[in-house]
Write a protein that holds these residues in place. Structure first.
Motif, PDB file in Angstrom:
ATOM      1  N   LEU A 395       0.829  -1.196   0.000  1.00 23.92           N
ATOM      2  CA  LEU A 395       0.000   0.000   0.000  1.00 23.92           C
ATOM      3  C   LEU A 395       0.868   1.252   0.000  1.00 23.92           C
ATOM      4  O   LEU A 395       2.066   1.204   0.287  1.00 23.92           O
ATOM      5  CB  LEU A 395      -0.918   0.008   1.228  1.00 23.92           C
ATOM      6  CG  LEU A 395      -1.902  -1.159   1.359  1.00 23.92           C
ATOM      7  CD1 LEU A 395      -2.611  -1.110   2.702  1.00 23.92           C
ATOM      8  CD2 LEU A 395      -2.913  -1.143   0.226  1.00 23.92           C
ATOM      9  N   SER A 396       0.242   2.363  -0.328  1.00 20.21           N
ATOM     10  CA  SER A 396       0.921   3.655  -0.331  1.00 20.21           C
ATOM     11  C   SER A 396      -0.043   4.721   0.174  1.00 20.21           C
ATOM     12  O   SER A 396      -1.261   4.528   0.154  1.00 20.21           O
ATOM     13  CB  SER A 396       1.386   4.022  -1.746  1.00 20.21           C
ATOM     14  OG  SER A 396       2.302   3.074  -2.240  1.00 20.21           O
ATOM     15  N   ILE A 397       0.530   5.843   0.613  1.00 18.37           N
ATOM     16  CA  ILE A 397      -0.284   6.988   1.014  1.00 18.37           C
ATOM     17  C   ILE A 397      -0.146   8.069  -0.048  1.00 18.37           C
ATOM     18  O   ILE A 397       0.965   8.412  -0.468  1.00 18.37           O
ATOM     19  CB  ILE A 397       0.168   7.552   2.382  1.00 18.37           C
ATOM     20  CG1 ILE A 397      -0.073   6.518   3.489  1.00 18.37           C
ATOM     21  CG2 ILE A 397      -0.573   8.847   2.698  1.00 18.37           C
ATOM     22  CD1 ILE A 397       0.466   6.941   4.844  1.00 18.37           C
ATOM     23  N   VAL A 398      -1.267   8.583  -0.488  1.00 23.11           N
ATOM     24  CA  VAL A 398      -1.304   9.730  -1.399  1.00 23.11           C
ATOM     25  C   VAL A 398      -1.947  10.879  -0.637  1.00 23.11           C
ATOM     26  O   VAL A 398      -2.983  10.688   0.001  1.00 23.11           O
ATOM     27  CB  VAL A 398      -2.114   9.410  -2.671  1.00 23.11           C
ATOM     28  CG1 VAL A 398      -2.270  10.649  -3.534  1.00 23.11           C
ATOM     29  CG2 VAL A 398      -1.445   8.304  -3.462  1.00 23.11           C
ATOM     30  N   ALA A 399      -1.327  12.047  -0.664  1.00 26.35           N
ATOM     31  CA  ALA A 399      -1.823  13.154   0.152  1.00 26.35           C
ATOM     32  C   ALA A 399      -1.924  14.451  -0.637  1.00 26.35           C
ATOM     33  O   ALA A 399      -1.059  14.766  -1.466  1.00 26.35           O
ATOM     34  CB  ALA A 399      -0.907  13.366   1.356  1.00 26.35           C
ATOM     35  N   LEU A 400      -2.984  15.199  -0.371  1.00 23.40           N
ATOM     36  CA  LEU A 400      -3.123  16.576  -0.847  1.00 23.40           C
ATOM     37  C   LEU A 400      -2.709  17.497   0.295  1.00 23.40           C
ATOM     38  O   LEU A 400      -3.114  17.283   1.439  1.00 23.40           O
ATOM     39  CB  LEU A 400      -4.572  16.895  -1.210  1.00 23.40           C
ATOM     40  CG  LEU A 400      -5.247  16.153  -2.352  1.00 23.40           C
ATOM     41  CD1 LEU A 400      -6.637  16.725  -2.573  1.00 23.40           C
ATOM     42  CD2 LEU A 400      -4.439  16.254  -3.629  1.00 23.40           C
ATOM     43  N   VAL A 401      -1.923  18.517  -0.015  1.00 24.15           N
ATOM     44  CA  VAL A 401      -1.457  19.445   1.008  1.00 24.15           C
ATOM     45  C   VAL A 401      -1.713  20.876   0.546  1.00 24.15           C
ATOM     46  O   VAL A 401      -1.436  21.219  -0.601  1.00 24.15           O
ATOM     47  CB  VAL A 401       0.052  19.239   1.289  1.00 24.15           C
ATOM     48  CG1 VAL A 401       0.586  20.331   2.219  1.00 24.15           C
ATOM     49  CG2 VAL A 401       0.299  17.866   1.894  1.00 24.15           C
ATOM     50  N   GLY A 402      -2.243  21.684   1.434  1.00 22.50           N
ATOM     51  CA  GLY A 402      -2.454  23.094   1.110  1.00 22.50           C
ATOM     52  C   GLY A 402      -3.144  23.844   2.241  1.00 22.50           C
ATOM     53  O   GLY A 402      -4.147  23.372   2.773  1.00 22.50           O
ATOM     54  N   ASP A 403      -2.594  24.994   2.625  1.00 21.76           N
ATOM     55  CA  ASP A 403      -3.222  25.820   3.665  1.00 21.76           C
ATOM     56  C   ASP A 403      -4.598  26.302   3.235  1.00 21.76           C
ATOM     57  O   ASP A 403      -5.472  26.546   4.072  1.00 21.76           O
ATOM     58  CB  ASP A 403      -2.340  27.034   3.981  1.00 21.76           C
ATOM     59  CG  ASP A 403      -1.114  26.655   4.817  1.00 21.76           C
ATOM     60  OD1 ASP A 403      -1.196  25.638   5.533  1.00 21.76           O
ATOM     61  OD2 ASP A 403      -0.086  27.345   4.722  1.00 21.76           O
ATOM     62  N   ASN A 404      -4.804  26.459   1.923  1.00 20.96           N
ATOM     63  CA  ASN A 404      -6.063  27.019   1.422  1.00 20.96           C
ATOM     64  C   ASN A 404      -7.257  26.074   1.582  1.00 20.96           C
ATOM     65  O   ASN A 404      -8.404  26.493   1.447  1.00 20.96           O
ATOM     66  CB  ASN A 404      -5.941  27.377  -0.069  1.00 20.96           C
ATOM     67  CG  ASN A 404      -5.025  28.564  -0.292  1.00 20.96           C
ATOM     68  OD1 ASN A 404      -4.419  29.080   0.638  1.00 20.96           O
ATOM     69  ND2 ASN A 404      -4.906  28.995  -1.535  1.00 20.96           N
ATOM     70  N   MET A 405      -6.999  24.801   1.858  1.00 19.93           N
ATOM     71  CA  MET A 405      -8.099  23.835   1.915  1.00 19.93           C
ATOM     72  C   MET A 405      -9.103  24.179   3.014  1.00 19.93           C
ATOM     73  O   MET A 405     -10.286  23.894   2.887  1.00 19.93           O
ATOM     74  CB  MET A 405      -7.557  22.425   2.146  1.00 19.93           C
ATOM     75  CG  MET A 405      -6.868  21.841   0.946  1.00 19.93           C
ATOM     76  SD  MET A 405      -6.646  20.044   1.045  1.00 19.93           S
ATOM     77  CE  MET A 405      -5.513  19.906   2.408  1.00 19.93           C
ATOM     78  N   ARG A 406      -8.625  24.781   4.089  1.00 23.15           N
ATOM     79  CA  ARG A 406      -9.517  25.036   5.226  1.00 23.15           C
ATOM     80  C   ARG A 406     -10.637  26.003   4.880  1.00 23.15           C
ATOM     81  O   ARG A 406     -11.676  26.016   5.521  1.00 23.15           O
ATOM     82  CB  ARG A 406      -8.710  25.561   6.422  1.00 23.15           C
ATOM     83  CG  ARG A 406      -8.160  26.971   6.236  1.00 23.15           C
ATOM     84  CD  ARG A 406      -7.304  27.400   7.419  1.00 23.15           C
ATOM     85  NE  ARG A 406      -6.038  26.671   7.439  1.00 23.15           N
ATOM     86  CZ  ARG A 406      -5.155  26.784   8.421  1.00 23.15           C
ATOM     87  NH1 ARG A 406      -5.400  27.546   9.454  1.00 23.15           N
ATOM     88  NH2 ARG A 406      -4.024  26.124   8.357  1.00 23.15           N
TER      89      ARG A 406
END
Length: 814
Positions: A395-406
């Motif tokens: 398995l693997s982890i895929v992540a979205l990152v961004g301060d704007n998401m909040r």
């Protein structure tokens, strides 16, 4: 003061070190500078291999050591003039002899402790930094070499030591404030504990060394020089359209680095964040590129997401049991069991029912975790209150990152909708309360696809990429490829769709190219391709696992029609010119429709009826808008319409059929058209799309061809038609006598369907149907007297190909 760090690729060779030197010269001219360097590229791995080989009793460690020695000696000789080589060559050999002595001891003991491992690998940075210092001195670039072990103090957690910042900051501040030099060079990655034992800061720790020094001296900025032009929106090795990130916040950079972005070592950010010191990530080999700046007040780039990252080699461990519900301390015991064995937890998710806890860890720790947790819960497992630990690997982890998401609701929905449409199964989800990171666990085989899908969804404002696997390059198939080649630019500019044919096959050969097959020379490439096997082609389409994949069947092959279900299982859309699947037994037709829906794949087959005419699309629109079909009347064979429009008893019927075949209107065997079987398939498909559960045997067919014509080969068929010319003349004259025309008509009403030759009077919509045209009349609740009419060319390679092309575009836009 400023701190510059150069990684292993930046100092991998004498040529690269010269490039580094030019960068350093420009920096020193501006401000007091500390340069932190890694080992020569690949040397740390070679040192580790030496130790591991020695510990396992493999005498080849001596060969590896000789390669190491030679690598450094060659670098010295390439950099320094002969008059300056003696001193540094002596230092290099002295330290290489120490490595040899240590490895000899490891070989005799058969043991490589973490402490010894740190000692061995420390020589990489020590030797590289001393070589570079000597080279600069030979160029009259004054510099002070300083051993990082005298500056950075850690605990004794060998291979990944923790820094004692109180001591370290004091030592660093005292040293640099007391020295008047303009340029310092320090080996990265290494430190020492309170007993003067060598420790290391973890792989990638040279970045951390630069950050520790930069924070301690309140540097103006820290520059991390590597082999890429800053941080990217995704790993460019996985996403060809990855974009440079010009600015990013400390927290976003930490999230991305912790979640697999290799550009910067994760602990690097923290000490600089506390002092609000900006970090630049720049490319040694493209120094003019702006790179990425990491700072507190990073400007928003207009995107909700700053970047996408992934970590491979993940295992999910799940603790489940009905007795866990409402029992305090279960989570504590689980994490204690993992913590006691130094197993790092990467991701946590727990159902609100408390029935299960799911944790993501490094795959290498999975077996140890299973043993530790099962032991900790042995009583509950024995009594059936808790299940033995479940472990899933690969398995693997895929992540979205961004301060704007909040501040942007719906990001999670957009993320999971995009991967779901492409058949990527999400095994676990985690989202922090900061709303800065959304992580999903997926199969490692799906990582590249998932990242490309997400990058397209959140960053690609230019186009959506569609990958076609085309089977069939005959008359229709070749026209289709020509039309695609002609329209590629138009689609990209006007519909933001980039179509690439990545797989192509005929009955003999197949070829694949993920960058797109050249549609100006496909015939030559295909002729030189691999032997075609349908299973092999399907295997390639599935295993390449490309986003927005569409399988295009431009054949009349039954075997091809029987593999659609395998494609839907992998969320590959299907566009079918082939009528066999939709006219197969109803249970298979229904299965295909259900699978397409279940796996979010498109299933389009407009050309099954009426070539490029929007017959099936119109029928579906009527039904979706709430209308109900009462009756369908149609002329659905362009071949038969062409034949009866051109037959007037002055030429033989066989002659007219030959003309139809020559002009490409008939199937390869014209009997399929003239028997009415093809029309039966078409009316059955329309009836099924209207909601009727109908089979071929439920359709009545009144044939007009003598039975003798349907025997033997195609040439026998033509000869027999010539013999039966009187029969065809009789059919024509009977209709002519009534002032009517012959048309082969298909009908559906009250659940029943039929096909057969009819006499059409001049008032009927079918009377003025010329050439190879088709016509369909839909009588519905909304069109009870005057039907909805769809009419136009219903045969021909060019129009059929255009219908397939239109279906591809529909599939691309779901």
């Amino acid at each position: 003061m400023q701190v510059l760090k150069f990684g292993g690729t930046s100092v991998a060779s004498a040529e690269n070190i010269k490039i580094v030197t030019d960068i350093v010269k420009q920096s020193v001219a501006k401000d007091k500078t500390v340069v932190v360097v890694s080992a020569l590229g690949g040397v740390t791995d070679m040192l580790l291999r030496c130790g591991i080989q020695a510990a396992s009793g493999d005498p080849d460690y001596k060969k590896t050591l000789q390669e190491l020695i030679q690598r450094h000696l060659v670098t010295v000789k390439a950099l320094l003039p002969i008059t300056h080589q003696s001193s540094i060559l002596s230092k290099v050999m002295q330290q290489c002899n120490q490595i040899e002595d240590i490895c000899n001891g490891v070989f005799l003991l058969g043991e490589l402790s973490p402490r010894t491992k740190d000692k061995i690998v420390s020589f990489g940075e020590l030797i590289s930094s001393q070589i570079i210092s000597a080279y600069w001195s030979a160029l009259s670039i004054e510099n002070n070499w300083k051993d990082a072990r005298e500056l950075i103090i850690t605990d004794s957690n060998f291979t990944k030591a923790t820094v004692d910042f109180a001591q370290t900051d004091s030592i660093i501040q005292q040293y640099f404030s007391s020295e008047n030099a303009q340029l310092f060079i320090v080996p990265g990655f290494i430190a020492s504990d309170s007993h003067k034992n060598t420790t290391t800061l973890g792989r990638g720790g040279s970045d951390y060394t630069a950050a520790i020094i930069g924070a301690a001296v309140n540097a103006k900025e820290v520059e991390i020089w590597t082999d890429v032009s800053g941080m990217m929106t995704a790993d460019p090795r996985l996403v060809s359209n990855a974009k440079a990130i010009t600015e990013i916040s400390y927290h976003e950079a930490m999230e991305l680095s912790h979640l697999g972005a290799k550009v910067i070592y994760p602990p690097t950010i923290h000490p600089l964040l506390l002092k609000n010191i900006p970090v630049w990530v720049k490319n040694t080999f493209k120094a003019e590129d702006p790179g990425t700046v990491i700072r507190a007040d990073a400007q928003r780039n207009g995107n909700i997401i700053r970047g996408i990252s992934s970590i491979n080699n993940i295992a999910l461990i799940s603790l489940e049991g009905s007795s866990m519900v409402g029992i305090p301390g279960i989570s504590k015991r689980l994490f204690e069991a993992l913590g006691n064995h130094s197993i790092n937890v990467i991701l946590i998710t727990q159902a609100s029912s408390e029935h299960s806890i799911c944790v993501g860890i490094n795959e290498s720790d999975a077996d140890l975790a299973e043993k530790a947790v099962n032991q900790a819960f042995s009583y509950e497992i024995e009594t059936g209150k808790v299940n033995p630990l479940s472990v899933e690997k690969n398995l693997s982890i895929v992540a979205l990152v961004g301060d704007n998401m909040r501040s942007h609701p719906g990001t999670s929905g957009k993320m999971f909708g995009a991967v779901g449409r492409n058949g990527v199964n999400v095994r676990a989800i985690a989202q922090g309360s900061s709303e800065r990171n959304i992580s999903a666990v997926v199969a490692t085989a799906d990582v590249k696809k998932a990242i490309n899908v997400l990058h397209e969804e959140f960053f690609e404002t230019t186009y959506k990429q569609v990958n076609l696997f085309v089977v069939g390059t005959g008359n229709v198939g070749s026209k289709l490829l020509s039309q695609i080649a002609q329209q590629v630019q138009y689609l990209q500019e006007n519909l933001r769709v980039q179509i690439r044919v990545v797989g192509l096959a005929n009955s003999r050969k197949m070829i694949f190219d993920e960058e797109g097959i050249d549609l100006t020379s496909w015939a030559e490439e295909l002729a030189a391709g691999a032997p075609m096997t349908l299973s092999g082609f399907i295997h390639e389409a599935q295993n390449r696992n490309l986003r927005n994949s569409v399988f295009v069947d431009v054949t009349a092959n039954e075997a091809v029609a029987k593999v659609y279900d395998q494609l839907f299982d992998k969320s590959i859309s299907v566009v079918a010119c082939n009528k066999i699947a939709c006219s197969a037994p109803y249970v298979y037709y229904k299965k295909l429709k259900d699978l397409a829906r279940e796996h979010n794949a498109a299933f389009h087959f407009e050309t099954n009826v009426g070539a490029s005419l929007p017959i099936i699309g119109t029928l579906n629109d009527l039904l979706r808008s709430g209308d109900e079909v009462k009756r369908i009347q149609a002329v659905l064979s362009g071949t038969l319409n062409f034949v009866f429009n051109n037959y007037n008893a002055t030429r033989s019927f066989a002659e007219v059929v030959r003309q139809a075949q020559k002009e490409g209107y008939t199937e390869p065997d014209p009997r399929l058209d003239l028997s009415g079987k093809d029309v039966m398939r078409k009316i059955m498909i329309l009836a099924r799309e209207a909601g009727e559960e109908i089979e071929m045997e439920d359709i009545s067919n009144t044939p007009f061809m003598p039975e003798s014509c349907m025997q033997g080969s195609v040439e026998d068929f033509y000869k027999e038609m010539e013999k039966q010319e009187a029969h065809f003349q009789a059919l024509y004259k009977a209709a002519e006598k009534e002032g009517k025309k012959l048309k082969f008509v298909a009908q559906y009403e009250n659940g029943k369907a039929s096909v057969g030759l009819q006499h059409i009077d001049p008032q009927h919509d079918f009377y003025h149907l010329y050439g190879k045209d088709n016509i369909v009349l839909f009588y519905t609740n909304r069109y009870p007297e005057q039907p909805m009419v769809v009419k136009g060319a219903g045969a021909g390679a060019e129009v059929t190909a255009s219908g397939v092309f239109a279906d591809i575009i529909r599939a691309a836009r779901i």
